[in-house]
Enzyme design. Structure first.
Site, short mmCIF file in Angstrom:
data_model
loop_
_atom_site.label_atom_id
_atom_site.label_comp_id
_atom_site.label_asym_id
_atom_site.label_seq_id
_atom_site.Cartn_x
_atom_site.Cartn_y
_atom_site.Cartn_z
N GLY A 1 0.82 -1.21 0.00
CA GLY A 1 0.00 0.00 0.00
C GLY A 1 0.85 1.25 0.00
N PRO A 2 0.22 2.39 -0.16
CA PRO A 2 0.94 3.66 -0.22
C PRO A 2 1.62 4.00 1.11
CG PRO A 2 -1.43 4.01 -0.34
CD PRO A 2 -1.22 2.55 -0.38
N PRO A 3 2.50 4.98 1.12
CA PRO A 3 3.23 5.33 2.34
C PRO A 3 2.30 5.81 3.44
CG PRO A 3 4.20 6.42 0.43
CD PRO A 3 2.94 5.80 -0.03
N GLY A 4 2.69 5.47 4.67
CA GLY A 4 1.98 6.02 5.82
C GLY A 4 0.64 5.41 6.13
N LYS B 1 1.79 0.09 7.45
CA LYS B 1 2.29 -1.25 7.18
C LYS B 1 3.35 -1.65 8.20
CE LYS B 1 3.60 -0.08 3.02
NZ LYS B 1 3.16 1.31 3.06
N SER C 1 -5.14 3.85 -18.47
CA SER C 1 -6.44 4.15 -17.88
C SER C 1 -6.92 5.58 -18.13
CB SER C 1 -6.43 3.86 -16.38
OG SER C 1 -5.66 4.82 -15.72
N LYS D 1 -8.25 5.14 -6.45
CA LYS D 1 -8.70 6.25 -7.29
C LYS D 1 -9.97 6.87 -6.71
CE LYS D 1 -6.71 4.57 -11.60
NZ LYS D 1 -6.97 3.86 -12.84
N1 LIG Z 1 -5.01 2.53 10.81
C1 LIG Z 1 -4.17 3.22 11.58
N2 LIG Z 1 -4.47 3.44 12.86
C2 LIG Z 1 -3.62 4.13 13.64
N3 LIG Z 1 -2.46 4.64 13.26
C3 LIG Z 1 -2.09 4.43 11.99
C4 LIG Z 1 -2.92 3.71 11.09
N4 LIG Z 1 -2.31 3.66 9.90
C5 LIG Z 1 -1.13 4.31 10.04
N5 LIG Z 1 -0.99 4.77 11.29
C6 LIG Z 1 0.13 5.52 11.82
O1 LIG Z 1 0.78 6.20 10.74
C7 LIG Z 1 2.20 6.24 10.92
C8 LIG Z 1 2.87 5.80 9.69
O2 LIG Z 1 2.74 4.42 9.50
P1 LIG Z 1 3.85 3.45 8.97
O3 LIG Z 1 5.19 4.01 9.25
O4 LIG Z 1 3.57 2.09 9.48
O5 LIG Z 1 3.57 3.54 7.43
P2 LIG Z 1 4.03 2.56 6.27
O6 LIG Z 1 2.80 1.99 5.67
O7 LIG Z 1 5.05 1.62 6.76
O8 LIG Z 1 4.63 3.58 5.23
P3 LIG Z 1 5.89 3.41 4.25
O9 LIG Z 1 5.39 2.67 3.05
O10 LIG Z 1 6.24 4.82 3.91
O11 LIG Z 1 6.93 2.71 5.01
C9 LIG Z 1 2.50 5.36 12.11
O12 LIG Z 1 2.74 6.16 13.21
C10 LIG Z 1 1.21 4.57 12.29
O13 LIG Z 1 1.02 4.22 13.62
#
Ligand SMILES: Nc1ncnc2c1ncn2[C@@H]1O[C@H](COP(=O)(O)OP(=O)(O)OP(=O)(O)O)[C@@H](O)[C@H]1O
Ligand SMILES: [Mg+2]
Length: 822
Positions: free
Chosen positions: A389-392, A395, A712, A755
């Protein structure tokens, strides 16, 4: 004398050659009467010898092998005991005639005859005087020759004295340099006073070959003889000095090592006496104990002990010693048989997962299933999950949460930029400074063999000439192989099968296919504004508040403010920036509290600019104009979904199509497809044919710095061209996605959920989608589905009906044509 001739019948010889050493050639000066002149009988029994020259004044043992020689000795021994010893020119002649012999020899007295049990005879002869052979008078039963005595020619001179003195000094030096020469040699040397005899003695004892010896024998002039001897002596000194030097060098080295060894041994002995053990013994004993404690598998323990045995034989100061110690320590410190106990209480685990993350129901469900299976079958193989999935979107933090729920250690290994297989698997121990790979390093750090092992960002794995790291990961991730993972440094297998592997990726396409094949993909596509609000309210705000040391009484952020942050300050699929902005507010408030300045205890929308500055992101739709030729499309990027605008314009020309905005080949092809479709259907679409041939067209996709690709946007470009050519503008809140074909069909696309979320973020209410994507609508969160309208279409014309405004009088095609004409 004449009886000698008779008695000394046929003498023949055999000889032996080892007359080089001082010990075997005794001078006979002591026993000799210097006054008495020795005269050789005229007819002399000739004893040919091989490779040997007997000099006057020396006592030499000879071995007699040939029958003819035995006959000679037997005859002479009972008679005069005098033989003429002559060297053979070639040692391979069995029965030498006159021409096979040198013409100068030494008359000698046989002192003793020994008959050995093996049939050979040994005689000891005393060299008396040089003689020359004139002729052989008899060949059987042994040789007899007519001979005459050859006296030394010598006259007193200073040169002679100088030469004698030099020869003595040189000889003295040789004695000094030659190992194993008895001390008496020097005394003997001193006792020889005749210069000629001195030469003979030296020649007999120097390392000379037959020709050199014979040459000295044949030099009757004593001065000459001295010169030749001196030359040989000088050479001998050179050789001896050089070899002494070489020996000294070698000896120096060996002595140093031996000295150290003895000192070490002595030290150890002393320490032992004093009841102390040395550092090395202590270290080795500790290692032995460590190996025992590490509870390694049998094969590994054997290897460790073998290395330990090797260690005892390596000097402590050598670098190999510390390498070897390092290796054993690595083996001992790995958690071969240490594992943490799993918490398999499903209810409890669910609570922990919920406490850390909002929603993500699908993923959480899968994790709980995994735990349930573990509980029923603790020995089963773990599946390998991959969060994509996308950043943040959480994951990485989800992985941590899983470890917490299961009560396992958590390892995160970032794979971004790992290009070298050795990073993962280590270097063989033959390399200087080699180390185990990252997997083993992390396992040691974790201290348990069943951690949750997160392979973060597998899609960023590099690859180059140093080998393909993904091939090493394959072994790690394959449950059929990873029970015996081979690290190059360790050289023994480590069981990884108890670890739970979780991979993460932004972009599935970038994961090497064989790796992808081994993983179970769980998609986390991104959050809606509602989700984000909920996440911010229940997770991010409390977390940031705590991190900045604030209490709920000191800071609250109300929903209007959170929504405003989501819309105006962040534009993302995940919540990382949202969390950062919330963090900024918390820090701002904390700073004010510390400075005892006034601050609001509840942050409203209006307070945001004070803490976060002006709004960073304008609502995207504001960019849009209602000009014909601009249409909103939807794109899917590794950072989540996004909206994109397609602009089309026309200018006088010849019907060429130009494309800009960093678009890839596939997107270019769909632009041409859309253009061809417009041209081929101009009539049905109500487009003036003439415009198509008189004008050039330009399609641009703004945000030109970002590369875009994919099919697309096909229907979007088609709609933009038609909008331009028919002067109908696109409805403000409509976006579209779909591939187009030359027959005007709309084909399905991927990433619909991302999207849709992006469209929703951008305030779009209607999305035209390919008919065959209708089934994907189920993935879209219900609240979004409720707020948005999805229009499935099969044909290009349907897109136009739904997206373009009805032609009004003001912008009807007819007017446009007439305007153009005008
Ligand atoms: N569903 C959620 N509930 C609570 N906090 C969340 C949720 N999703 C993300 N966060 C918070 O967002 C922040 C970023 O998440 P994380 O670092 O795990 O992202 P990631 O998916 O690993 O991104 P990347 O691909 O850039 O590594 C973390 O502090 C995480 O706890
Ligand atoms: Mg991450």
């Amino acid at each position: 004398m004449s009886d000698l001739e008779i008695e000394t019948e046929g003498i023949n010889d055999a000889h032996d050659g080892s007359l080089d050493s001082v010990t075997s050639v005794f001078p006979s000066t002591a026993s000799e009467d210097p006054q008495k002149k020795i005269v050789v009988p005229e007819l002399l029994a000739i004893l040919p010898v091989r490779d040997t020259v007997v000099f006057p004044g020396t006592i030499v043992p000879l071995t007699i092998g040939r029958e003819k020689s035995k006959r000679l000795v037997d005859a002479v021994i009972t008679n005069t005991k005098i033989v003429g010893i002559v060297a053979q020119r070639h040692s391979d002649v069995e029965d030498p005639a006159l021409e096979d012999l040198y013409r100068v020899g030494t008359a000698a007295a046989i002192l003793k005859l020994l008959k050995l049990p093996d049939g050979t005879h040994s005689i000891i002869v005393h060299g008396l005087v040089r003689f020359g052979i004139e002729a052989i008078t008899q060949t059987e039963p042994y040789l007899i020759g007519r001979c005459h005595t050859r006296e030394d020619t010598v006259s007193e001179s200073t040169e002679l004295d100088a030469l004698v003195q030099t020869a003595r000094q040189q000889a003295q030096r040789v004695i000094e340099l030659s190992p194993g020469v008895p001390e008496q040699a020097a005394e003997v040397l001193g006792s020889i006073d005749k210069p000629g005899a001195l030469c003979d003695f030296l020649a007999a004892n120097l390392q000379l070959n037959l020709i050199q010896r014979q040459e000295i024998l044949e030099t009757f002039d004593v001065v000459e003889r001295l010169k030749k001897t001196a030359a040989h002596l000088a050479k001998q000194i050179d050789v001896l000095e050089l070899s002494a030097k070489i020996q000294n060098d070698v000896k120096g080295q060996v002595e140093k090592q031996q000295r150290e060894y003895f000192l070490h041994e002595q030290m150890r002995a002393i320490q032992k006496e004093l009841g102390q053990t040395d550092g090395r013994d202590v270290e080795i004993n500790e290692l032995r104990e460590d190996i025992r404690k590490a509870k390694m598998p049998e094969g590994v323990e054997k290897e460790a002990n073998r290395e330990l045995d090797r260690l005892t034989k390596i000097p402590q100061a050598s670098p190999e010693y510390s390498n070897s110690v390092d290796y054993i320590e690595w083996l001992c410190e790995l958690p071969w048989s240490i594992s943490t106990e799993d918490h398999l209480d499903i209810k409890q685990a669910e609570k922990i997962l919920d406490a850390d993350h909002f929603d993500l129901e699908k993923v959480k469900k899968r994790i709980l299933e995994f735990l349930a299976v573990r509980k029923l079958n603790p020995k089963g193989r773990s599946p390998i999950l991959c969060f994509s999935g996308p950043p943040g979107v959480g994951k990485t933090s989800l992985g941590q949460s899983i470890a917490r729920a299961m009560g396992r250690k958590f390892i995160r290994m970032a794979l971004g930029g790992v290009r070298d297989e050795a990073d993962i698997r280590g270097h063989r121990r033959t390399y200087v400074g080699s180390m185990p790979g990252r997997i083993v390093q992390e396992i040691r750090k974790a201290g348990a063999n069943n951690p949750v092992f997160m392979l973060d960002e597998v899609d960023k794995l590099g690859q180059d000439f140093r080998g393909d790291p993904s091939s090493a990961l394959l072994e790690v991730l394959d449950p059929a192989q990873n029970h015996s993972f081979q690290d190059h440094y360790l050289g023994v297998p480590f069981d990884l099968s108890r670890a739970m592997f979780i991979a993460t990726a932004n972009y599935m396409d970038a994961i090497p296919a064989p790796l992808l094949d081994r993983m179970e993909i769980l998609e986390i596509p991104g959050y809606t504004s509602f989700d984000k609000l909920a996440i911010a309210r229940t997770y991010l705000v409390p977390r940031q508040r705590e991190e900045n040391g604030l209490t709920p009484a000191q800071l609250k952020i109300d929903d209007s403010a959170l929504s405003a942050i989501i819309e105006g300050y962040t534009r993302e699929a995940g919540v990382r920036n949202l969390e950062r902005e919330i963090g900024s507010i918390c820090r701002g408030v904390a700073a004010r509290i510390a400075q005892r300045r006034k601050h609001p205890s509840v942050i409203h929308k209006a307070d945001l600019s004070e803490f976060l500055g002006p709004v960073k992101i304008e609502p995207e739709l504001a960019l849009r104009t209602s000009t014909p030729g601009v249409v909103t499309g939807l794109a899917w990027t590794p950072a989540g979904g996004d909206i994109l605008f397609v602009e089309a314009t026309a200018m006088p020309g010849k019907g060429h199509l130009q494309l800009t905005g960093q678009i890839g080949d596939v997107m270019k092809e769909s632009a041409h497809t859309a253009y061809s479709l417009v041209r081929s259907r101009a009539k049905q679409l109500g487009i003036d044919q003439k415009r198509l041939s008189d004008q050039d067209f330009h399609i641009h996709v703004p945000a030109g710095a970002i590369p875009k690709d994919g099919p697309s946007a096909g229907i979007t470009m088609f709609t933009a061209l038609v909008s331009l050519l028919t002067n109908r503008h696109c409805k403000k809140d409509v976006a579209m996605t779909g591939e187009i074909t030359l027959r005007g069909l709309v084909l399905p696309i991927g990433g619909l959920k991302s999207k849709a979320l992006a469209a929703h973020r951008a305030g779009i209410h209607t999305i035209v989608i390919p008919h065959r994507n209708e089934k994907d609508l189920i993935d879209i969160p219900p609240d979004i589905r409720k707020q948005m309208k999805f229009i499935p279409v099969e044909k290009a014309e349907q897109v136009l009906t739904n997206a373009l405004a009805q032609p009004t009088r003001a912008n009807a095609p007819k007017r446009a044509r007439s305007r153009k004409r005008g």
